[in-house]
Design an enzyme around this catalytic site. Structure first.
Site, PDB file in Angstrom:
ATOM      1  N   GLU A 113       0.835  -1.091  -0.050  1.00  8.39           N
ATOM      2  CA  GLU A 113       0.039  -0.135   0.000  1.00  8.39           C
ATOM      3  C   GLU A 113       1.021   1.002  -0.056  1.00  8.39           C
ATOM      4  O   GLU A 113       2.027   1.113   0.500  1.00  8.39           O
ATOM      5  CB  GLU A 113      -0.741   0.091   1.409  1.00  8.39           C
ATOM      6  CG  GLU A 113      -1.595  -1.393   1.341  1.00  8.39           C
ATOM      7  CD  GLU A 113      -2.230  -1.377   2.994  1.00  8.39           C
ATOM      8  OE1 GLU A 113      -2.178  -0.384   3.897  1.00  8.39           O
ATOM      9  OE2 GLU A 113      -2.611  -2.597   3.286  1.00  8.39           O
ATOM     10  N   LYS A 115       2.495   4.514   1.360  1.00  8.10           N
ATOM     11  CA  LYS A 115       2.715   4.883   2.831  1.00  8.10           C
ATOM     12  C   LYS A 115       2.572   6.397   2.852  1.00  8.10           C
ATOM     13  O   LYS A 115       3.219   7.334   2.361  1.00  8.10           O
ATOM     14  CB  LYS A 115       4.084   4.569   3.275  1.00  8.10           C
ATOM     15  CG  LYS A 115       4.276   5.071   4.954  1.00  8.10           C
ATOM     16  CD  LYS A 115       5.402   4.500   5.314  1.00  8.10           C
ATOM     17  CE  LYS A 115       5.684   4.811   6.851  1.00  8.10           C
ATOM     18  NZ  LYS A 115       5.523   5.970   7.279  1.00  8.10           N
ATOM     19  N   ASP A 117       2.090  10.114   4.320  1.00  2.16           N
ATOM     20  CA  ASP A 117       2.777  10.786   5.263  1.00  2.16           C
ATOM     21  C   ASP A 117       1.945  11.446   6.190  1.00  2.16           C
ATOM     22  O   ASP A 117       1.679  12.775   5.907  1.00  2.16           O
ATOM     23  CB  ASP A 117       3.949  11.530   4.675  1.00  2.16           C
ATOM     24  CG  ASP A 117       5.100  11.895   5.795  1.00  2.16           C
ATOM     25  OD1 ASP A 117       4.991  11.586   6.833  1.00  2.16           O
ATOM     26  OD2 ASP A 117       5.920  12.846   5.451  1.00  2.16           O
ATOM     27  N   TYR A 227      -6.287   1.419   7.062  1.00  4.63           N
ATOM     28  CA  TYR A 227      -5.540   0.240   6.766  1.00  4.63           C
ATOM     29  C   TYR A 227      -5.185  -0.891   7.401  1.00  4.63           C
ATOM     30  O   TYR A 227      -4.488  -1.915   7.337  1.00  4.63           O
ATOM     31  CB  TYR A 227      -4.131   0.781   5.980  1.00  4.63           C
ATOM     32  CG  TYR A 227      -3.573   1.928   7.168  1.00  4.63           C
ATOM     33  CD1 TYR A 227      -3.287   1.385   8.290  1.00  4.63           C
ATOM     34  CD2 TYR A 227      -3.245   3.167   6.733  1.00  4.63           C
ATOM     35  CE1 TYR A 227      -2.483   2.108   9.127  1.00  4.63           C
ATOM     36  CE2 TYR A 227      -2.709   4.040   7.638  1.00  4.63           C
ATOM     37  CZ  TYR A 227      -2.206   3.543   8.768  1.00  4.63           C
ATOM     38  OH  TYR A 227      -1.607   4.414   9.852  1.00  4.63           O
ATOM     39  N   LYS A 315      10.839   2.822   2.014  1.00  5.54           N
ATOM     40  CA  LYS A 315      10.753   4.253   2.092  1.00  5.54           C
ATOM     41  C   LYS A 315      11.377   4.794   0.663  1.00  5.54           C
ATOM     42  O   LYS A 315      12.172   4.278   0.161  1.00  5.54           O
ATOM     43  CB  LYS A 315      11.801   5.020   2.923  1.00  5.54           C
ATOM     44  CG  LYS A 315      11.299   4.651   4.345  1.00  5.54           C
ATOM     45  CD  LYS A 315       9.930   5.452   4.794  1.00  5.54           C
ATOM     46  CE  LYS A 315      10.297   6.699   5.213  1.00  5.54           C
ATOM     47  NZ  LYS A 315      10.586   6.971   6.781  1.00  5.54           N
ATOM     48  N   CYS A 409      19.754  47.805  -9.641  1.00  4.19           N
ATOM     49  CA  CYS A 409      19.663  46.731 -10.229  1.00  4.19           C
ATOM     50  C   CYS A 409      21.106  46.147 -10.234  1.00  4.19           C
ATOM     51  O   CYS A 409      22.001  47.206 -10.653  1.00  4.19           O
ATOM     52  CB  CYS A 409      18.893  46.945 -11.902  1.00  4.19           C
ATOM     53  SG  CYS A 409      19.344  45.424 -12.985  1.00  4.19           S
ATOM     54  N   CYS A 412      22.255  46.630 -14.496  1.00  5.11           N
ATOM     55  CA  CYS A 412      22.373  48.046 -14.977  1.00  5.11           C
ATOM     56  C   CYS A 412      22.551  48.944 -14.143  1.00  5.11           C
ATOM     57  O   CYS A 412      22.650  50.176 -14.606  1.00  5.11           O
ATOM     58  CB  CYS A 412      21.316  48.101 -16.031  1.00  5.11           C
ATOM     59  SG  CYS A 412      19.859  48.430 -15.328  1.00  5.11           S
ATOM     60  N   CYS A 427      13.388  46.463 -11.682  1.00  2.00           N
ATOM     61  CA  CYS A 427      14.510  47.326 -12.357  1.00  2.00           C
ATOM     62  C   CYS A 427      13.535  47.910 -13.380  1.00  2.00           C
ATOM     63  O   CYS A 427      13.002  47.220 -14.375  1.00  2.00           O
ATOM     64  CB  CYS A 427      15.722  46.403 -12.975  1.00  2.00           C
ATOM     65  SG  CYS A 427      16.383  47.480 -14.299  1.00  2.00           S
ATOM     66  N   CYS A 432      17.478  47.311 -19.873  1.00  2.00           N
ATOM     67  CA  CYS A 432      18.464  46.509 -18.687  1.00  2.00           C
ATOM     68  C   CYS A 432      18.843  45.317 -19.553  1.00  2.00           C
ATOM     69  O   CYS A 432      17.805  44.428 -19.974  1.00  2.00           O
ATOM     70  CB  CYS A 432      17.696  46.434 -17.770  1.00  2.00           C
ATOM     71  SG  CYS A 432      18.690  45.155 -16.467  1.00  2.00           S
TER      72      CYS A 432
END
Ligand code: IVH
Length: 670
Positions: A113, A115, A117, A227, A315, A409, A412, A427, A432
């Site tokens: 099945e 798993k 979390d 489960y 896992k 910036c 530039c 900017c 630029c």
């Protein structure tokens, strides 16, 4: 009170439970959300008029009212065990060898099945009624979270008795979790409200289940998959497969993705499939659980201390990792937005080496209090860009530095601007070089002009050496200029020139997308090209007219109109046309079948036509009509008193249509 009313109340409760079952357990809803709500409201009204009829297992009694001070403890009659981990296929093979060493079998049948979390809980049903629910706790004693569990709609308050008689005792175990989309939605809301966000769905599920105020729990979309069982009386269950079949018959939700595996080879195959497909799941799964199918075989295999030998978690490689934030640099985007980028000490997450991640904006860095030098948690959720979920403040040494957004910036040197309504710094310099490079990369990308053989390095060189200052300049390049660049031979130069030449004839939709008008992605660009017969028509459309179109909000409409009336927008288009780019319009496709592969879902009441007719018209055009909103849904049509599907659409980012917009859409194809 008459017995007729009592009967009606009981009938409504049964009916509501049946619809819960169809919705949560079998995934085959029979009624719309609005119809469900109507049943529910009717029951509520009757109960309000006759409060003496209210029982704790009525569907209206899911929300506990008064917050409690703390949870009391519940002892599990059979301890809730945990089991060992395998970290790869080899680990699973070892597990199988160990199991077989206790048996005299060449192979053992397992059930595998996903798993999840989340958080393990135990639900106790006596004579078919939910009497309490608890967290796993230390495995022997958990916390009484009955009130909170009762708010989860997929947990039945009464077991179904159409297939089995209610067992006198059924202790069932499962995982409470929250779907990723719901998690993200909630975090966005919290962020908006200036509240701290949750690090991951698991923490949110845990935090929610341990809420002392069940009204808060009720407002959050927790789910459960069952489960396992504890003590059972009055029901024979002798294999895991049987368990997973019987639980749904009792109305308990089971993850449908389990698999019967006749040997460990099939388990390994399941492991591979789940590992590769994990990011497509709507919830976080951190591995698979493998269990010996047969309960009497389990007894022969036995347990060591508190973990059974007959089960193991396989896992997946971690999707999170911890590393050090070396520095924060700035990237300047196409629209001039300055995005802070985390420079990380390389770390392997989910099998990929990660050395940078986006930090989104300054507010995000402040909110999460991320400092240069911090140990940070890096996450990869699916194929999206890695992100930093948090800094480990508890591991600070004192040498960490706070980050300050630059005032100019970095490319530039133009002073940056920040408008009141935005979190972003920009900017403002249209010339630029960083902005030009990004604009070009967007213009030539797959969804736009799709020019092969032109990568970021090449574009940077062209801009750095002043060969290209505008999008149009791309089409003015000649062979000798290209040959003068680093790493570009005669053959690639010729190929590139040919690709540019071909690209001059471009679909209007791709051209529009390529311009990078804020708010106009590939999909809306397509809609614009379908609606307007030429670039001229579109450039003359007012914001109001644009806002009338289905799917176009007022902000996007405003942004499009602003682009076409701005000197910069006009200049960009004139320049492209002057360079020989000739966008062509696609004739709006009016042939039948034009809704092919589009899936509509309706919610709420349509005022102008019955749903059946709406569905028939969609189908006549080759479209499809679905019952629930999923990632495959193209549009959700929202009528009056819409149900939860409208919210679901918003959650998944699926466009919604008003009834009028929907009818316009039909007419444009009929
Ligand atoms: S069965 C001994 N099945 O994993 C068997 N557990 O480390 C009892 N979990 O505490 C549990 N998905 O929180 C089982 N399909 C699944 C599971 C699962 C997640 C969690 C559960 C348990 C932990 C064990």
């Amino acid at each position: 009170m008459t017995s007729t009313i009592r009967k009606e109340i009981e009938r409504l409760r049964k009916e509501i439970e049946r619809h819960n079952y169809l919705y949560y357990i079998t995934n085959t809803p029979e009624i719309s959300d609005a119809e469900y709500d109507a049943l529910y409201q009717r029951l509520e009204a009757l109960e309000a008029a006759h409060p003496e009829t209210i029982t704790r297992d009525s569907p209206t009694q899911r929300v506990g009212s008064s917050p409690s001070d703390s949870f009391s403890q519940i002892e599990h009659s059979i301890p809730m065990l945990s089991f060992g981990n395998a970290f790869d296929e080899e680990g699973l093979l070892d597990f199988d060898r160990r199991v077989r060493s206790h048996l005299d079998e060449a192979s053992v049948a397992y059930v595998a099945e996903p798993k999840l979390d989340g958080l393990a809980v135990e639900l106790v049903y006596r004579d078919g009624r939910l009497v309490n629910g608890s967290t796993r706790g230390d495995g022997r004693i958990g916390e009484d979270v009955t009130e909170n569990l009762r708010t989860i709609r997929s947990i039945p308050l009464r077991l179904r008795t159409d297939v089995h008689d209610a067992p006198s005792v059924l202790e069932v175990r499962g995982e409470v979790f929250i779907e990723r989309a719901a998690f993200e939605q909630l975090n966005r809301t919290r962020e908006h409200e200036g509240l701290p966000t949750y690090a991951n769905p698991r923490n949110l599920a845990a935090g929610t289940l341990r809420q002392l105020d069940a009204r808060i729990t009720a407002s959050r979309p927790l789910s459960i998959y069952c489960y396992d069982i504890g003590r059972v009386e009055g029901l024979e269950i002798s294999t895991q497969l049987q368990l997973l079949k019987i639980l749904p018959e009792l109305g308990l939700r089971v993850n449908p993705l389990y698999r019967m595996c006749e040997s460990i080879d099939a388990v390994i195959e399941f492991y591979r499939e789940m590992k590769d497909g994990r990011t497509d799941l709507p919830y976080e799964a951190d591995g698979i659980v493998v269990k010996v199918n047969d309960f009497s075989t389990r007894r022969s295999v036995g347990a060591v201390s508190r973990s059974p030998r007959w089960a193991i978690a396989g896992k997946f490689p971690a999707s999170r990792g911890m590393t050090r934030l070396r520095d924060i640099t700035i990237s300047v985007g196409r629209t001039g937005v300055l995005t802070p980028i985390a420079v990380l000490e390389p770390v392997h997450v989910h099998g990929v080496e990660i050395s940078s991640a986006t930090l989104h904006n300054e507010d995000e860095i402040e909110r999460k209090d991320i400092r240069i030098g911090d140990q940070v948690i890096v996450e990869r959720a699916g194929d999206v860009i890695p992100k930093i979920s948090r800094a480990m403040h508890e591991l600070r040494t004192g040498s960490e530095r706070t980050f300050v957004m630059p005032e100019a910036c970095p490319v530039c040197k133009t002073p940056v601007e920040r408008s009141e309504s935005e979190v972003a710094y920009r900017c403002p310099n249209l010339s630029c070089p960083a902005r030009i490079v990004r604009s070009i990369l967007h213009f030539i990308s797959k969804g736009a002009l799709d020019i092969d053989g032109m990568g970021p390095r090449l574009v940077e060189q062209l801009v750095d050496r002043d060969h290209v200052r505008t999008l149009g300049d791309l089409f003015r390049l000649d062979r000798s200029t290209l040959l003068g660049l680093d790493r570009l031979g005669p053959k690639s130069s010729d190929n590139l020139l040919a690709a540019l030449e071909r690209a001059k004839n471009v679909k209007l939709s791709r051209f529009l997308f390529g311009l990078g008008i804020p708010g106009v992605g590939a999909h809306l660009a397509e809609r614009l090209a379908q609606t307007f017969s030429s670039l001229t028509d579109l450039s003359e459309a007012s914001a109001d007219a644009l806002a009338e179109l289905p799917e176009f909000g007022p902000l996007t409409a405003e942004s499009i109109a602003a682009f076409f009336s701005s000197p910069h927008g006009r200049a960009a288009i004139d320049d492209l046309l002057d360079a020989g780019v000739a966008p062509y319009t696609e004739e709006p496709d009016k042939t039948p079948g034009t809704l092919a592969s589009q899936r509509f879902v309706f919610t709420g009441t349509l005022a102008r036509l019955p749903r059946a007719e709406a569905s028939a018209r969609v189908k006549a055009l080759g479209g499809d009509v679905g019952g629930s909103v999923t990632a495959k849904t193209t549009y959700v049509v929202v009528g009056e008193n819409p149900g939860s599907k409208a919210a679901k659409a918003e959650q998944l980012g699926i466009p919604t249509l008003t009834e009028d917009a929907f009818l316009d859409l039909l007419r444009s194809h009929e």
